[in-house]
Design a protein around this motif. Structure first.
Motif, mmCIF file in Angstrom:
data_model
loop_
_atom_site.group_PDB
_atom_site.id
_atom_site.type_symbol
_atom_site.label_atom_id
_atom_site.label_comp_id
_atom_site.label_asym_id
_atom_site.label_seq_id
_atom_site.Cartn_x
_atom_site.Cartn_y
_atom_site.Cartn_z
ATOM 1 N N SER A 1 56.197 73.388 29.247
ATOM 2 C CA SER A 1 55.157 73.668 30.252
ATOM 3 C C SER A 1 55.012 75.178 30.436
ATOM 4 C CB SER A 1 55.551 73.041 31.595
ATOM 5 O OG SER A 1 56.714 73.706 32.082
ATOM 6 N N THR B 1 55.098 76.728 33.267
ATOM 7 C CA THR B 1 56.104 77.209 34.223
ATOM 8 C C THR B 1 57.400 77.535 33.496
ATOM 9 O OG1 THR B 1 55.159 75.508 35.630
ATOM 10 C CG2 THR B 1 57.066 76.672 36.496
ATOM 11 N N ASN B 2 57.805 76.626 32.628
ATOM 12 C CA ASN B 2 59.021 76.851 31.848
ATOM 13 C C ASN B 2 58.873 78.098 30.963
ATOM 14 O OD1 ASN B 2 60.369 76.208 28.989
ATOM 15 N ND2 ASN B 2 61.689 75.463 30.647
#
Ligand code: SF4
Length: 370
Positions: A310, A312-313
């Motif tokens: 993702s 965010t990751n």
């Protein structure tokens, strides 16, 4: 390269041969498995031959015979001998120094030359390219570095042979003050005060860089742009002052796709951007710093970025990598400068920059953004 070519020009012209002194002599040895060309072959009164190779070593270097030169003359001498000609000597003529150095050969030189031919044949026949040198100073000056990618290749398996797409094309640098370049009969010619300095087939030119006070004819500029080749004008010290590009540039389509990708979000592209950024951080730290553990972790983060599930990751990976990179940033600066200037650096600060290193980084980032 051009200097070497110019230095070789007389030796490459067989019509320059005189009695007992032959130019551009082709040789072949089926035994050694090589073909080649002797720059000059001299005959003594007994018809024994001396091979003279021409080398354009920069004047600031000493005119020394290197191992590759010994190997070259050993192969040429072996080929001439295989063709049935008696060889009595070998020499290197350093064109810039006007110095001739005799090269007596030993059995060890001949054996080494034979081994080198065998090793080259194995490399050519191999399915995989040979591994690049590791952390070697020679790479930074090597003209093949952008093809060889010595820092990047250990990270990924090479699945195809690496070859230069078009080894004959070149960027032409015009650097003689007061000279003028123009196009005539498909060639770029450069002259100064009536003396022709060089001539190059225009189809071998990838682009032109003009350094300092060099005139380009309107016809040449038109021809280059018509061929979608760029012209860059620099000051004589190399600062870029401007450039010319063809009106029909290739950038429109990619720009459009870039905006569409930005609108919809493309994690596949984001992974590549972050992985590449982290790879560059690892490479810089490895080349210039002293933090092997951080480099190893950065390489791991680079691989993790490519599998990130993702955005965010991915941002987390990017932040982790930046923290590790900047934590060791000082190790990339010269210790003497760090000590005498009293430089410190712990983290990046933008507005305001809290120390000279941050001020320099911010200045460079702003310059790059413009
Ligand atoms: S960059 Fe040049 S010197 Fe370095 S490994 Fe590749 S070919 Fe060899």
């Amino acid at each position: 390269m051009e200097i070497g070519t110019q230095a070789h020009t007389p030796a490459d012209d067989p019509t320059g041969s005189r009695a007992r002194r032959y130019r551009a002599v082709d040789v072949i040895s089926h035994d050694l498995g090589v073909t080649g060309r002797c720059d000059t072959v001299e005959l003594d009164e007994n018809a024994a031959m001396t091979i003279v190779e021409h080398k354009a070593t920069p004047v600031r270097h000493r005119p020394e015979v290197t191992e590759p030169m010994r190997i070259q003359v050993a192969l040429l001498a072996g080929a001439l001998a295989d063709m049935g000609y008696p060889v009595s000597g070998q020499a290197i003529y350093f064109t810039n120094h006007h110095t001739r150095v005799d090269v007596p050969l030993t059995p060890a030189d001949r054996a080494l030359a034979r081994d080198m031919v065998a090793a080259t044949a194995r490399t050519l026949a191999a399915e995989q390219a040979p591994p690049p040198l590791e952390d070697d100073r020679r790479c930074s000056r090597c003209s093949h570095i952008s093809v060889c990618l010595p820092d990047e290749r250990p990270l990924t398996l090479v699945t195809r042979r690496i070859v230069v797409a078009d080894p004959d094309t070149q960027v032409l640098h015009l650097a003689t003050p007061g000279s003028r370049a123009y196009v005539t009969r498909g060639r770029i010619e450069v002259s100064k005060s009536g003396e022709k300095l060089g001539t190059f087939p225009i189809e071998r030119v990838q682009g032109v860089v003009v350094h300092g006070n060099v005139d380009l004819s309107g016809g040449l500029i038109r021809e280059l742009l018509w061929r979608s080749l760029s012209v860059v004008w620099c000051t004589s010290s190399g600062r870029v002052t401007g450039w010319a590009r063809a009106a029909q540039g290739p950038n429109g389509g990619p720009r459009l796709l870039q905006h569409v990708a930005s609108q919809h979000g493309r994690i596949d592209l984001a992974r590549q951007f972050v992985a590449t950024k982290v790879a560059n951080q690892a490479t810089l730290l490895r080349r210039h710093g002293d933090a092997p553990t951080a480099v190893t972790r950065l390489r791991e983060l680079q691989r993790e970025a490519l599998d990130s599930p993702s955005l965010t990751n991915l941002f987390g990976i990017e932040g982790d990598a930046a923290a590790r990179y900047f934590a060791h940033f000082l190790t990339m600066l010269r210790p003497k400068v760090v000590a005498t200037e009293g430089l410190t650096f712990s983290t990046q600060t933008r507005r305001p920059a809290r120390d000279p290193i941050n001020a320099a980084l911010n200045f460079l980032l702003r310059s790059a953004d413009r």
